[in-house]
Motif scaffolding. Structure first.
Motif, mmCIF file in Angstrom:
data_model
loop_
_atom_site.group_PDB
_atom_site.id
_atom_site.type_symbol
_atom_site.label_atom_id
_atom_site.label_comp_id
_atom_site.label_asym_id
_atom_site.label_seq_id
_atom_site.Cartn_x
_atom_site.Cartn_y
_atom_site.Cartn_z
ATOM 1 N N TYR A 235 77.435 84.521 9.712
ATOM 2 C CA TYR A 235 76.533 83.882 10.674
ATOM 3 C C TYR A 235 76.650 84.565 12.032
ATOM 4 O O TYR A 235 75.660 84.932 12.635
ATOM 5 C CB TYR A 235 76.868 82.394 10.778
ATOM 6 N N PHE B 157 78.842 72.875 18.112
ATOM 7 C CA PHE B 157 77.757 72.038 17.603
ATOM 8 C C PHE B 157 76.569 72.881 17.178
ATOM 9 O O PHE B 157 75.870 72.542 16.230
ATOM 10 C CB PHE B 157 77.353 70.970 18.624
ATOM 11 N N SER B 158 76.368 74.003 17.868
ATOM 12 C CA SER B 158 75.252 74.842 17.446
ATOM 13 C C SER B 158 75.579 75.504 16.100
ATOM 14 O O SER B 158 74.697 75.703 15.264
ATOM 15 C CB SER B 158 74.879 75.818 18.564
ATOM 16 N N ILE B 159 76.864 75.800 15.863
ATOM 17 C CA ILE B 159 77.275 76.326 14.545
ATOM 18 C C ILE B 159 77.044 75.253 13.472
ATOM 19 O O ILE B 159 76.473 75.519 12.418
ATOM 20 C CB ILE B 159 78.762 76.761 14.561
ATOM 21 N N TYR B 160 77.457 74.016 13.772
ATOM 22 C CA TYR B 160 77.279 72.925 12.807
ATOM 23 C C TYR B 160 75.792 72.744 12.472
ATOM 24 O O TYR B 160 75.410 72.581 11.316
ATOM 25 C CB TYR B 160 77.829 71.596 13.364
ATOM 26 N N THR B 161 74.966 72.759 13.530
ATOM 27 C CA THR B 161 73.535 72.533 13.322
ATOM 28 C C THR B 161 72.921 73.665 12.506
ATOM 29 O O THR B 161 72.154 73.431 11.571
ATOM 30 C CB THR B 161 72.823 72.403 14.688
ATOM 31 N N SER B 162 73.287 74.914 12.852
ATOM 32 C CA SER B 162 72.746 76.054 12.102
ATOM 33 C C SER B 162 73.179 75.993 10.644
ATOM 34 O O SER B 162 72.394 76.281 9.742
ATOM 35 C CB SER B 162 73.236 77.375 12.697
ATOM 36 N N LYS C 196 79.744 73.082 22.829
ATOM 37 C CA LYS C 196 78.319 73.358 22.607
ATOM 38 C C LYS C 196 78.145 74.393 21.504
ATOM 39 O O LYS C 196 77.306 74.266 20.625
ATOM 40 C CB LYS C 196 77.675 73.872 23.900
ATOM 41 N N LYS C 197 78.965 75.443 21.578
ATOM 42 C CA LYS C 197 78.893 76.522 20.585
ATOM 43 C C LYS C 197 79.174 75.966 19.187
ATOM 44 O O LYS C 197 78.490 76.271 18.223
ATOM 45 C CB LYS C 197 79.936 77.586 20.948
ATOM 46 N N PRO D 210 74.791 66.817 12.691
ATOM 47 C CA PRO D 210 73.438 67.327 12.432
ATOM 48 C C PRO D 210 72.717 66.493 11.373
ATOM 49 O O PRO D 210 73.355 65.864 10.526
ATOM 50 C CB PRO D 210 73.679 68.742 11.913
ATOM 51 N N ARG E 166 71.150 73.432 8.859
ATOM 52 C CA ARG E 166 69.780 73.928 8.649
ATOM 53 C C ARG E 166 69.734 74.977 7.552
ATOM 54 O O ARG E 166 68.777 75.081 6.803
ATOM 55 C CB ARG E 166 69.237 74.553 9.944
ATOM 56 N N SER F 191 81.788 74.384 26.946
ATOM 57 C CA SER F 191 80.971 75.474 26.410
ATOM 58 C C SER F 191 81.337 75.742 24.951
ATOM 59 O O SER F 191 80.472 76.015 24.122
ATOM 60 C CB SER F 191 81.090 76.720 27.293
#
Ligand SMILES: [Zn+2]
Length: 588
Positions: free
Chosen positions: A177, A141-146, A138-139, A221, A149, A135
């Motif tokens: 963020y 990678f979502s930080i990296y992706t955001s 996942k968090k 990303p 972006r 988990s």
């Protein structure tokens, strides 16, 4: 080799979920080691392999080379290429596979998650279950992706006992963020270390650490080439993880006028062109970290490579190599070894040498020596203004005659990177002031610089958009800004200018540069971009400690002679990057 007494258990048949559960329990109870978990010591093993296979060491074995264990794979998939490849990697890493176990496919991730907690414990962090790691991963990678972006250059994970803040640096400014608990913050710092494979193999929360993450086991990303991670220990167990996002380089083509696109003026562009026509000499670029110095050097080298029709040899010394430079042979060396590296470079028959930083006397002396012996040299240093570059390198111990030698010092540049206002959502500055969005003090400081007739041109960031990552939703808008632009000053020293500096007449040197050599101060460049509504007046005030000291007689002339030409109608809009220019707003 010790064979544990639980070996038979691994060879049982799995007929129900209960069998799988009891198998997993046995692994836990007997402290068997699952070598293929996250953070595994097997090179090349990736997520794909981990979904299809696991490798469990027999009881009593250590997770070292030569240890023997059981290879776990999905039923009837023993010959699947992914499974075969995983087995091959395990054996290549020096482990002995002395048995195959087939289990239901869905049991495999569960088995591997046991390995995860083992390797986390091994690397000195707090204990996390495999599920927690997944988990947190996942968090992360979502930080990296955001961050990618949002166009962020860095991610800061500040994990403190009172809570964890995750911030992005976007167009030079820190933006929050999200917030997490201290526990999650610590786990993010830790899992970031596990996922990054280059560098210190063990995570040590009380130490300074550095690692790199490149695509391979995990995909990064879109648009991100690699991540450079750095950890700082704090007081009371606090931990900071700073992650630099290295973007995939854009293709640089001379016909795109990359210097103008980046925000340099046509005068600056011409100065770079004159430098590129020289056979030898030194260009020194200064500016704070994150001001785009590497990008400027890369642009200059690439254009040079095209202009000389690729018939030149370019060598670089970098710590580490950040972005590929077309046609260059790039060498990563610790900056402490630049002196040795430079000696080697000079013997490598180059035309152009780039050293990413003049960091001490020896490397600076070497760079000066190289530029004196028929090489075009480019390097960087840290100081506020271009005119302070020689005193900066003299502070390192470089001889005055070298630091102030007009025959080698060809170009001194100082640059900053500031945010460009989104052309769609920025608001008139006067409106913001009326609404009390900006302090009276700030407004007076700005009025002190920008002539009255230009005041209605000023724009500012829309406060409604300033907290929104995707701003107004228009292309490129992030927190109300649509990109970053260079603010710069460029000096091409001549003999008279150098003589003033040798005589310690810095002020006279500056006036001579401005009046006789057509120079323009960093603050004046920022003033022009402010007066044409391209950047927020706060950026102008941020560029200099004392912008009020700008010469009033020059401001109006610059606005009329240069501003009109560059930002009015002189450069057609499509030649500049979207958002870095604006149609003239009507003047009162
Ligand atoms: Zn916008």
């Amino acid at each position: 080799m010790t064979v544990g007494n639980g070996e038979k258990l691994l060879l049982q048949k799995f007929e129900s979920q209960r069998d799988v559960d009891s198998f997993v329990d046995k692994i836990k109870e007997e402290a068997r080691i699952v070598v293929t978990g996250l953070g595994s010591p097997i090179p090349g093993l990736n997520e794909k392999h981990r979904e299809m296979s696991a490798f469990v060491l027999l009881a009593g074995e250590e997770d070292t080379e030569g240890a023997a264990g059981q290879f776990v794979h999905p039923e009837k998939k023993r010959l699947d290429p992914v499974v075969a490849e995983a087995k091959d990697l395990i054996q290549k890493a020096g482990y002995i596979v002395n048995g195959d176990v087939s289990v239901p496919l869905k049991a495999i991730p569960e088995i591997n998650s046991l390995g995860t907690s083992y390797f986390l414990g091994l690397s000195g962090g707090q204990n996390m279950t495999g599920e927690e790691v997944n988990s947190i991963q996942k968090k992360l990678f979502s930080i990296y992706t955001s961050a990618a972006r949002a166009g962020a250059s860095d991610i800061h994970i500040d994990s403190l006992p009172e809570g964890c803040a995750i911030n992005f640096r976007i167009y030079g400014q820190i933006r929050n963020y999200s917030h997490e608990t201290f526990a999650v913050g610590q786990q993010l710092c830790h899992v970031a270390a596990i996922l990054a494979t280059e560098g210190d193999p063990h995570y040590e929360p009380a130490k300074f650490q550095d690692k790199n993450m490149r695509p391979g086991e995990y995909t990064l990303p879109h648009g991100i080439q690699s991540l450079r991670l750095h950890w700082n220990p704090g007081s009371n167990g606090a931990r900071q993880c700073v992650i630099r996002l290295n973007k995939e380089p854009r293709r640089i083509r001379p016909e795109d006028k990359p210097f103008l696109k980046a925000g340099f003026t046509p005068d600056h562009d011409d100065a770079f062109a004159r430098f590129r026509q020289k056979k030898s000499g030194l260009l020194i670029l200064s500016g704070p970290t994150g001001s785009g110095k590497t990008t400027t050097l890369t642009m200059n080298a690439t254009i040079l490579y095209f202009e000389r029709e690729t018939r030149i040899a370019i060598n670089t010394l970098e710590d580490p190599v950040e972005q590929p430079i077309l046609g260059a042979f790039q060498t990563s060396v610790p900056s402490s070894e630049y002196r040795v590296g430079l000696k080697a470079m000079v013997r490598s028959d180059p035309d152009v040498i780039i050293v990413s930083e003049m960091r001490d006397q020896e490397s600076s002396d070497q760079a000066i020596h190289a530029s004196r012996t028929g090489h075009l040299m480019m390097s960087t240093t840290h100081c506020d203004h271009a005119i302070s570059i020689p005193s900066r390198i003299m502070d390192m111990g470089v001889d005055k005659m070298n630091a102030l030698d007009a025959s080698i010092m060809k170009m001194w540049v100082s640059q900053r990177l500031v945010g460009v206002l989104c052309p769609h959502c920025s608001i008139p500055y006067t409106e913001g002031v009326k609404k009390g969005l900006r302090s009276q003090f700030e407004c007076e400081s700005v009025q002190n610089i920008i002539p009255e007739e230009y005041f209605s041109n000023l724009r500012m960031i829309n406060p409604v958009m300033a907290d929104k990552m995707l701003g107004c939703g228009k292309k490129g808008c992030r927190y109300g800004q649509s990109g970053a632009t260079i603010i710069a000053e460029v000096i091409e020293p001549d003999k008279a200018f150098i003589k003033f500096l040798r005589d310690m007449e810095t002020e006279k040197a500056e006036q001579y540069w401005l009046d006789e050599l057509g120079g323009m101060l960093l603050e004046e460049h920022a003033m022009l971009k402010t007066a044409y509504g391209i950047i927020d007046p706060q950026e102008l005030l941020g560029v200099s400690e004392n912008p009020g000291a700008l010469r009033k007689d020059r401001i109006l002339t610059l606005l009329k002679d240069k501003g009109e030409k560059w930002f009015g109608s002189g450069i057609s809009k499509d030649k500049l990057e979207e958002g870095s220019t604006r149609e003239k707003t009507s003047r009162s």
